[in-house]
Write a protein that holds these residues in place. Structure first.
Motif, mmCIF file in Angstrom:
data_model
loop_
_atom_site.group_PDB
_atom_site.id
_atom_site.type_symbol
_atom_site.label_atom_id
_atom_site.label_comp_id
_atom_site.label_asym_id
_atom_site.label_seq_id
_atom_site.Cartn_x
_atom_site.Cartn_y
_atom_site.Cartn_z
ATOM 1 N N VAL A 290 -2.799 -9.475 2.074
ATOM 2 C CA VAL A 290 -2.261 -8.272 1.438
ATOM 3 C C VAL A 290 -1.439 -8.707 0.241
ATOM 4 N N ASP A 291 -1.883 -8.325 -0.953
ATOM 5 C CA ASP A 291 -1.205 -8.794 -2.163
ATOM 6 C C ASP A 291 -0.646 -7.613 -2.951
ATOM 7 N N ASN A 292 0.284 -7.944 -3.815
ATOM 8 C CA ASN A 292 0.871 -6.973 -4.732
ATOM 9 C C ASN A 292 0.089 -7.086 -6.029
ATOM 10 N N THR A 293 -0.891 -6.223 -6.222
ATOM 11 C CA THR A 293 -1.861 -6.415 -7.290
ATOM 12 C C THR A 293 -1.519 -5.620 -8.543
ATOM 13 N N ILE A 309 -9.346 -8.652 1.938
ATOM 14 C CA ILE A 309 -8.304 -8.605 0.921
ATOM 15 C C ILE A 309 -7.870 -7.155 0.744
ATOM 16 N N TYR A 310 -6.569 -6.923 0.760
ATOM 17 C CA TYR A 310 -6.033 -5.580 0.544
ATOM 18 C C TYR A 310 -5.182 -5.600 -0.725
ATOM 19 N N ALA A 311 -5.527 -4.741 -1.667
ATOM 20 C CA ALA A 311 -4.827 -4.686 -2.949
ATOM 21 C C ALA A 311 -3.592 -3.799 -2.817
ATOM 22 N N GLY A 312 -2.718 -4.156 -1.904
ATOM 23 C CA GLY A 312 -1.575 -3.338 -1.534
ATOM 24 C C GLY A 312 -1.628 -3.044 -0.053
ATOM 25 N N ALA A 313 -0.558 -2.462 0.455
ATOM 26 C CA ALA A 313 -0.469 -2.191 1.889
ATOM 27 C C ALA A 313 -1.589 -1.253 2.342
ATOM 28 N N PRO A 314 -2.372 -1.642 3.360
ATOM 29 C CA PRO A 314 -3.469 -0.796 3.814
ATOM 30 C C PRO A 314 -3.017 0.210 4.862
#
Length: 469
Positions: A290-293, A309-314
C-alpha cells in the motif's frame, strides 16, 4: 507451466560451460538458424513479447539510489531456445545497456524502440538452455498505458513502486514481456538504510552494510512479467502468518496505515473464504503493498503475484477483488491480452459473491441492475471477448459484462456445476496459461446443456444482448 530442461551434454566434459549452454558441439551438423521474432503476435499488443525462446527464470539484482532516482542493475535470464537462433530480442524501455553476455561470452547488441536485440557469439540450437546477462543503469521511467494511466517505475515521495500491467515491466528489467511466457524470479534489491524493498514471493534475507540494506526475495512459482513488482519506501513492514503457516507480508506507507487497517485486518479471512470457493491458495505467501501514490496514478489497485499493489488505502471489496486474482490471472494467466476478461470477470464476480456474503445484493441483483442500462451505455460498447483496442483491456465491458457472462453461465448450468467450475478451472490450469476457447470447452464438458449461444451472445456478441439464458 514451463518446465526447465537439463543442460544438454555433448563432446568432451572439459568443454562444459559455454559449449553446453550454447549446444554447439564439435562435429555436429552445420548450424542453420534465424532471428527470433520481435513480437509474438498478440491481438492487442503485437509489439510485446519475443519469439524464439521461452524464459524459465529471471534473476534481477537492483541497486536503487532513492535520492538520485538512479538504478544500477543486472538481469540474468535463463531461457530455452524454441528454434535455432542467430539473434533474439528482449523488451526494455529506456535505461542504458552497458553490456550483454550469452553463455558467459560477450554478445553484440543494439537498441530500437523498446527492443534490445542480442546476437550471441555462437548460434543457439533449438532445445538449448542458455543464460543471458544484461548489465544496465539509468533513471527508470513510467510508461503511459493506451488508456492514459501510469505504470512502469512510478516515483513516490519516498521511493518508487512498479506497476506492470500490461506493458510496465520493460521499464525496469529486460525480458519477454508477454503473459504467455511465465518464469520463476529472484530479486536482490539494495536501497539506502531505513528504506524497505519488497517484491513478489518470500523474503529470503535482509542485510545492512555501509549504509545500504539488501533484501532478497524469491518467487518460486511461474509468473508472467506483468505481475512482477517491486516497492521501495519507508514502509511499515510486517510479517505475519495464517493459522496454517502461510506467510503474510504487508508493506504500508505510514500515510496510508490508519485507513488501511480495517481492510488489511480481514486479509486472512478473505483468503480463507476464497480458498473455500476456488480451492487451495496457489502460492507460498500472500500480502499487500500500500503506497502513497502521486495524483496522476488514476487506478486504485493492481494485481501482482502474491502482493497486490494498492495506490492508497484499499477498502475491503478491493482487497477481495485483488486477492481473487491470485487464482484468476496470476496462477491461471491468459495466453494473450485479448482474454483479459478471464482475469477481471472472475475478480468482479468474486466481489459480487462477497457483497452477498456481507448482506448486500446477490449476483443476480447485480446482473439485473447492469442489464437495465440502456443500449448506448459504455457497458455495451464492445464484447468482453473481443476488446478490439489496447485501451479497452481496462474498460467496463471486460469487468462487468465479463462478470455478467459468468452469471449467465451460472443460470445455465446451475449452482452445483457452476461452483465446481470455480474450483476445477484454476486447478486444471494451475501455473499455466489458458484462453477463452479453453474455458468454453472446459465448461461444456461439465454440462449437457449446449453453451454455444450463451458465449456467442454474451462473450462475443456486439451491443446489448437482447436475451438471457
Amino acid at each position: 507451466m514451463t518446465t526447465r530442461r537439463p543442460l544438454r551434454y555433448c563432446g568432451a566434459t572439459a568443454a562444459l560451460s559455454v559449449a553446453l549452454l550454447l549446444s554447439s558441439c564439435t562435429g555436429s551438423a552445420p548450424f542453420k538458424g534465424k532471428a527470433g521474432a520481435g513480437g509474438v503476435g498478440d491481438p492487442l499488443f503485437p509489439a510485446l513479447g519475443n519469439g524464439g525462446y521461452q524464459v524459465t527464470h529471471y534473476g534481477l539484482a537492483l541497486d536503487y539510489d532513492v535520492k538520485k532516482r538512479h538504478l544500477d542493475a543486472t538481469a540474468r535470464i535463463t531461457a530455452e531456445a524454441t528454434q535455432n537462433l542467430t539473434t533474439f530480442t528482449l523488451d526494455l524501455q529506456g535505461l542504458k545497456v552497458s553490456g550483454v553476455q550469452v553463455g558467459g561470452e560477450d554478445a553484440t547488441f543494439s537498441r530500437k524502440g523498446h527492443k534490445l536485440r542480442v546476437t550471441p557469439a555462437t548460434g543457439l540450437r533449438k532445445g538449448a538452455t542458455f543464460r543471458t546477462t544484461v548489465t544496465y543503469n539509468g533513471t527508470p521511467q513510467e510508461v503511459t498505458d493506451p488508456d492514459e494511466s501510469s505504470e512502469g517505475w512510478v516515483k513516490t515521495p519516498d521511493g518508487a513502486f512498479v506497476a506492470g500491467e500490461p506493458e510496465g515491466s520493460m521499464a525496469w528489467f529486460p525480458g519477454n514481456n508477454h503473459p504467455g511466457d511465465k518464469a520463476t524470479y529472484d530479486f536482490t534489491i539494495t536501497v539506502p538504510e531505513g528504506y524497505t524493498a519488497v517484491a513478489n514471493g518470500e523474503l529470503r534475507s535482509q542485510k545492512t552494510a555501509k549504509g545500504r540494506t539488501t533484501f532478497v526475495w524469491h518467487n518460486g512459482q511461474p509468473m508472467a512479467s506483468y505481475l512482477a513488482t517491486a516497492g521501495i519506501g519507508r514502509f511499515r513492514f510486517t510479517v505475519d502468518r495464517m493459522p496454517d503457516g502461510l506467510p503474510l507480508y504487508e508493506a504500508v506507507d505510514p500515510a496510508e496505515e490508519a485507513d488501511s487497517e480495517e481492510a488489511l485486518s480481514r486479509l486472512p479471512e478473505i483468503i480463507k473464504w476464497e480458498r473455500g470457493l476456488f480451492g487451495p491458495y496457489p502460492f507460498r505467501s500472500a500480502g499487500a503493498i500500500v503506497d502513497n501514490t502521486p495524483e496522476r496514478v488514476d487506478w486504485e489497485a493492481l494485481e501482482s503475484q502474491t502482493k497486490p499493489i494498492y495506490a492508497g488505502a484499499p477498502d475491503t471489496v478491493t482487497v477481495v477483488h485483488e486477492m481473487s486474482h491470485q487464482w484468476f490471472g496470476d496462477s491461471v494467466t491468459p495466453k494473450t491480452w485479448q482474454d483479459a476478461w478471464l482475469n477481471e470477470s472472475f475478480a468482479t464476480y468474486t466481489e459480487w459473491l462477497w457483497e452477498q456474503r456481507e448482506g448486500g445484493k446477490t449476483p443476480q441483483q447485480q446482473f439485473d441492475a447492469l442489464y437495465k442500462k440502456g443500449a448506448k451505455d459504455p457497458l455495451w460498447e464492445f464484447p468482453p471477448g473481443k476488446p478490439g483496442k489496447p485501451e479497452n483491456v481496462t474498460a467496463d465491458p471486460v469487468y462487468y459484462r465479463g462478470a455478467m457472462v459468468l452469471q449467465q453461465l451460472r443460470d445455465a448450468v446451475g449452482d452445483k456445476t457452476f461452483f465446481k467450475i470455480l474450483k476445477e478451472w484454476p486447478a486444471k490450469y494451475r501455473y499455466g496459461n489458458a484462453d477463452a476457447a479453453d474455458f468454453i470447452a472446459f465448461c461444456q464438458e461439465r454440462t449437457d446443456k449446449d453453451l454455444t449461444d450463451l458465449f456467442d451472445v454474451w462473450l462475443y456478441g456486439k451491443g446489448k444482448p437482447d436475451r438471457t439464458f
